[in-house]
Design an enzyme around this catalytic site. Structure first.
Site, PDB file in Angstrom:
ATOM      1  N   GLU A   1      15.943  28.392 -28.635  1.00 35.32           N
ATOM      2  CA  GLU A   1      16.898  27.536 -29.360  1.00 35.32           C
ATOM      3  C   GLU A   1      18.316  28.091 -29.396  1.00 35.32           C
ATOM      4  O   GLU A   1      19.214  27.463 -29.935  1.00 35.32           O
ATOM      5  CB  GLU A   1      16.455  27.310 -30.818  1.00 35.32           C
ATOM      6  CG  GLU A   1      15.101  26.687 -30.997  1.00 35.32           C
ATOM      7  CD  GLU A   1      14.743  26.519 -32.474  1.00 35.32           C
ATOM      8  OE1 GLU A   1      15.625  26.718 -33.339  1.00 35.32           O
ATOM      9  OE2 GLU A   1      13.584  26.194 -32.769  1.00 35.32           O
TER      10      GLU A   1
ATOM     11  N   GLU B   1      17.979  26.406 -25.584  1.00 35.23           N
ATOM     12  CA  GLU B   1      17.193  25.375 -24.922  1.00 35.23           C
ATOM     13  C   GLU B   1      15.991  25.015 -25.787  1.00 35.23           C
ATOM     14  O   GLU B   1      15.616  25.760 -26.675  1.00 35.23           O
ATOM     15  CB  GLU B   1      16.722  25.838 -23.536  1.00 35.23           C
ATOM     16  CG  GLU B   1      16.340  27.300 -23.419  1.00 35.23           C
ATOM     17  CD  GLU B   1      15.217  27.747 -24.307  1.00 35.23           C
ATOM     18  OE1 GLU B   1      14.236  26.978 -24.461  1.00 35.23           O
ATOM     19  OE2 GLU B   1      15.280  28.850 -24.866  1.00 35.23           O
TER      20      GLU B   1
END
Length: 356
Positions: A319, A176
């Site tokens: 990430e 994310e």
């Protein structure tokens, strides 16, 4: 769940094939090595086999699904940077200039970013129907999202998995990007677990002592104001969550529905996984922990899911970097599982299993 009928969306979710899992474990025992010599990696590969329904699973085509969204709660000073950073980093996913992009290249995985709710559009990334809105509301002033938006995000997450399954992806990791999403994740985690804000709230991307105090106060005030119902996941997500969290919950539901192993990243994706497991408990059987991050509540969420992370590296990148770090280990385990000689091949007696 209240008001919505989820049966059509998740009615096909079943448990992985237990007979295949047992057969894969038996195969491990036949390889010319000490029994259980590969430790927890043996069970991991056996679980992947069960999910794919074959004693010879494939994890060659790997993807890292990264959902990007902004959070209105950033206006309350809960992060070190402004939400303009979300769009910048999201754009860098396309040019390969992020930590996860470098790691994914080394691990042989594809980075698959989506704009599900960034405040501004990102050229080359923003596409319909994936983008739901330009960020969420400030949950101190109003609920973060409507129920309709939350459910839409969950269904989009499931749709993403369906599309990637059709493209041949055999295993998916989750990531994310969204400034402020450790705040929303802590709020959701507090609601779903009943743990106090102090236990579930960390410094995120490097808050000062003053910033951390403010972050805890904001979460506490938001929870007190909206009183999200822990028995209603959509209520929790819509009141104090984010589009990335709701979308990731959908990704985990989709992995269960379409029988793809799902690798969790850090605290944020683990909270989303917990939300998905509350919607359908069978989702847990499709989840794989990767690492335990520096965020203090991550271990607590993994415990709630009944999972233990194989890697403890004190990572705090997000990430999908922690999830990506697991891929090379899985590849090495698969090489042993598929390519090593058996005891029969080398004509020596197999180890006996002794129980204590």
């Amino acid at each position: 769940m209240q008001k919505e009928n989820w049966n059509d969306a998740i009615k096909d979710i079943t448990l992985p094939d237990e007979e295949v899992r047992q057969a894969a474990l038996a195969r491990w025992n036949q390889l010319a090595k000490p029994l259980h010599g590969m430790g927890k990696l043996e069970e991991t590969i056996a679980r992947i086999a069960a999910i794919q329904g074959t004693i010879h699973p494939l994890i060659d085509k790997k993807g890292i699904v990264i959902l990007c969204a902004d959070n209105g709660i950033v206006k309350e000073g809960v992060s070190q940077t402004g939400d303009e950073v979300t769009a910048v980093v999201a754009g860098n996913f396309l040019s390969g200039q992020t930590s996860v992009c470098k790691m994914a290249k080394a691990a042989g995985a594809d980075v698959l970013p989506y704009d599900i709710g960034i405040r501004t559009d990102v050229k080359g990334l923003t596409r319909t129907p994936y983008k739901i809105s330009c960020g969420t509301n400030n949950f101190l002033r109003e609920p973060a999202m409507t129920r309709k938006e939350t459910i839409q995000a969950i269904h989009i997450g499931m749709q993403i998995v369906k599309e990637r399954k059709q493209e041949g992806y055999e295993i998916l990791a989750t990531g994310e990007m969204g400034i402020g999403n450790t705040t929303t994740s802590s709020a959701v985690a507090c609601s779903l677990t009943g743990e106090p804000v102090e236990v579930m709230t960390g410094r995120g991307a490097g808050l000062s002592d003053k910033g951390l105090t403010r972050k805890k106060a904001v979460i506490r005030e938001g929870l007190d104001k909206w009183r999200p119902d822990p028995s209603d996941v959509v209520d929790v997500l819509s009141k104090v969550g984010g589009l990335d969290l709701a979308g990731l919950a959908g990704v985990f539901l989709g992995c269960a529905k379409y029988q793809i192993p799902a690798v969790l990243d850090g605290f944020i994706s683990s909270v989303a996984a917990l939300a998905a497991a509350r919607i359908h408990p069978a989702v847990r059987n499709y989840l794989f922990a990767s690492h335990c991050s520096k965020e203090p509540a991550h271990a607590r969420i993994l415990k709630e899911l009944g999972m233990e992370a194989p890697l403890c590296l004190e990572m705090a990148l997000g990430e999908g970097t922690g999830a990506c770090a697991l891929f090379p280990l899985l590849d090495m385990a698969m090489a042993v599982y598929e390519e090593m000689s058996s005891f029969d091949d080398i004509q020596i007696a197999q180890y006996e299993e002794f129980t204590t």
